[in-house]
Design a protein around this motif. Structure first.
Motif, mmCIF file in Angstrom:
data_model
loop_
_atom_site.group_PDB
_atom_site.id
_atom_site.type_symbol
_atom_site.label_atom_id
_atom_site.label_comp_id
_atom_site.label_asym_id
_atom_site.label_seq_id
_atom_site.Cartn_x
_atom_site.Cartn_y
_atom_site.Cartn_z
ATOM 1 N N GLN A 19 0.832 -1.206 0.000
ATOM 2 C CA GLN A 19 0.000 0.000 0.000
ATOM 3 C C GLN A 19 0.869 1.260 0.000
ATOM 4 O OE1 GLN A 19 -2.806 0.073 3.243
ATOM 5 N NE2 GLN A 19 -3.662 2.038 2.640
ATOM 6 N N ALA A 20 1.902 1.257 0.823
ATOM 7 C CA ALA A 20 2.792 2.420 0.897
ATOM 8 C C ALA A 20 3.534 2.630 -0.419
ATOM 9 C CB ALA A 20 3.783 2.250 2.052
ATOM 10 N N ILE A 21 4.021 1.554 -1.031
ATOM 11 C CA ILE A 21 4.728 1.661 -2.317
ATOM 12 C C ILE A 21 3.782 2.221 -3.378
ATOM 13 C CG2 ILE A 21 5.816 0.324 -4.190
ATOM 14 C CD1 ILE A 21 7.617 0.681 -1.716
ATOM 15 N N ARG A 22 2.542 1.740 -3.401
ATOM 16 C CA ARG A 22 1.556 2.232 -4.381
ATOM 17 C C ARG A 22 1.255 3.714 -4.178
ATOM 18 N NH1 ARG A 22 -1.495 -1.592 -7.150
ATOM 19 N NH2 ARG A 22 -0.864 -3.719 -6.680
ATOM 20 N N LYS A 23 1.086 4.124 -2.940
ATOM 21 C CA LYS A 23 0.774 5.536 -2.675
ATOM 22 C C LYS A 23 1.968 6.436 -2.968
ATOM 23 C CE LYS A 23 -3.038 4.918 0.476
ATOM 24 N NZ LYS A 23 -4.047 5.429 -0.433
ATOM 25 N N VAL A 30 9.421 2.585 -14.241
ATOM 26 C CA VAL A 30 10.244 2.369 -15.431
ATOM 27 C C VAL A 30 9.592 2.996 -16.660
ATOM 28 C CG1 VAL A 30 11.248 0.641 -16.985
ATOM 29 C CG2 VAL A 30 11.324 0.283 -14.511
ATOM 30 N N CYS A 31 8.311 2.662 -16.899
ATOM 31 C CA CYS A 31 7.674 3.082 -18.154
ATOM 32 C C CYS A 31 6.542 4.088 -17.987
ATOM 33 C CB CYS A 31 7.182 1.864 -18.934
ATOM 34 S SG CYS A 31 5.724 1.085 -18.206
ATOM 35 N N GLY A 32 6.074 4.319 -16.747
ATOM 36 C CA GLY A 32 5.015 5.284 -16.506
ATOM 37 C C GLY A 32 3.604 4.727 -16.589
ATOM 38 N N ASN A 33 3.457 3.440 -16.861
ATOM 39 C CA ASN A 33 2.141 2.806 -16.946
ATOM 40 C C ASN A 33 1.407 2.949 -15.612
ATOM 41 O OD1 ASN A 33 -0.058 1.198 -17.614
ATOM 42 N ND2 ASN A 33 1.172 -0.495 -18.374
ATOM 43 N N LEU A 37 -0.285 -2.679 -11.707
ATOM 44 C CA LEU A 37 0.900 -2.310 -10.928
ATOM 45 C C LEU A 37 1.162 -3.277 -9.777
ATOM 46 C CD1 LEU A 37 0.194 1.519 -10.804
ATOM 47 C CD2 LEU A 37 1.778 0.310 -12.325
ATOM 48 N N ASN A 38 2.445 -3.531 -9.527
ATOM 49 C CA ASN A 38 2.884 -4.411 -8.443
ATOM 50 C C ASN A 38 4.049 -3.766 -7.714
ATOM 51 O OD1 ASN A 38 1.411 -7.014 -9.156
ATOM 52 N ND2 ASN A 38 2.487 -6.586 -11.061
ATOM 53 N N GLY A 39 4.043 -3.872 -6.400
ATOM 54 C CA GLY A 39 5.206 -3.465 -5.629
ATOM 55 C C GLY A 39 6.270 -4.543 -5.766
ATOM 56 N N ILE A 58 9.761 -0.733 -5.246
ATOM 57 C CA ILE A 58 9.528 0.102 -6.420
ATOM 58 C C ILE A 58 8.250 -0.404 -7.087
ATOM 59 C CG2 ILE A 58 11.009 -1.340 -7.884
ATOM 60 C CD1 ILE A 58 11.843 1.288 -9.297
ATOM 61 N N LEU A 59 7.432 0.518 -7.574
ATOM 62 C CA LEU A 59 6.190 0.148 -8.230
ATOM 63 C C LEU A 59 6.466 -0.093 -9.713
ATOM 64 C CD1 LEU A 59 3.232 -0.267 -7.410
ATOM 65 C CD2 LEU A 59 2.788 2.083 -8.134
#
Length: 132
Positions: A19-23, A30-33, A37-39, A58-59
């Motif tokens: 949750q913290a990585i996502r926020k 890497v690509c901005g997508n 998404l996965n931490g 890293i997300l």
């Protein structure tokens, strides 16, 4: 502490870490997508010293995390670490790796939970102030 409660606490902390990585990151670093998404743990989550350290996360989108043979943390780890060193700096990566390899004696799960919750709140406040 029983083995089951230990596993339950680790799962709970893993969810808070995700949750913290996502926020914090909000999109694939890497690509901005912004979808799928996965931490990702830069150094294995089996290394308890940095398992819940947000510097060790890293997300990434599904492609950059797992599927791309050109630039994927799992399928092309060398390319991923070369990118990470260009982005964060070799010293930063080396220091994180050194922290991850330190011997871990006793884990204060409550302190980790407090740290992750405080970071989540900080990232939420940052996002809310960015929107105003």
């Amino acid at each position: 502490m029983s083995n089951n409660s230990n596993k339950r606490i680790k799962r709970h902390l893993d969810k808070l870490w995700q949750q913290a990585i996502r926020k914090r990151d909000k999109y694939c670093q890497v690509c901005g997508n912004t979808e799928g998404l996965n931490g990702h743990h830069i150094f294995s989550r089996s290394r308890l010293n940095t398992r819940w350290d947000l510097d060790n996360g890293i997300l990434l989108c599904c492609g950059c995390h797992t599927f791309s043979s050109l630039m994927s943390a799992h399928k092309a780890p060398r390319a991923f670490f070369e990118w990470l060193e260009r982005t964060k700096g070799k010293t930063w990566v080396d220091n994180l790796e050194a922290r991850s390899q330190m011997i871990c004696k006793g884990i204060d799960y409550m302190a980790i939970e407090i740290y992750l919750n405080e970071e989540i709140i900080t990232y939420e406040h940052t996002r809310n102030s960015d929107n105003n």
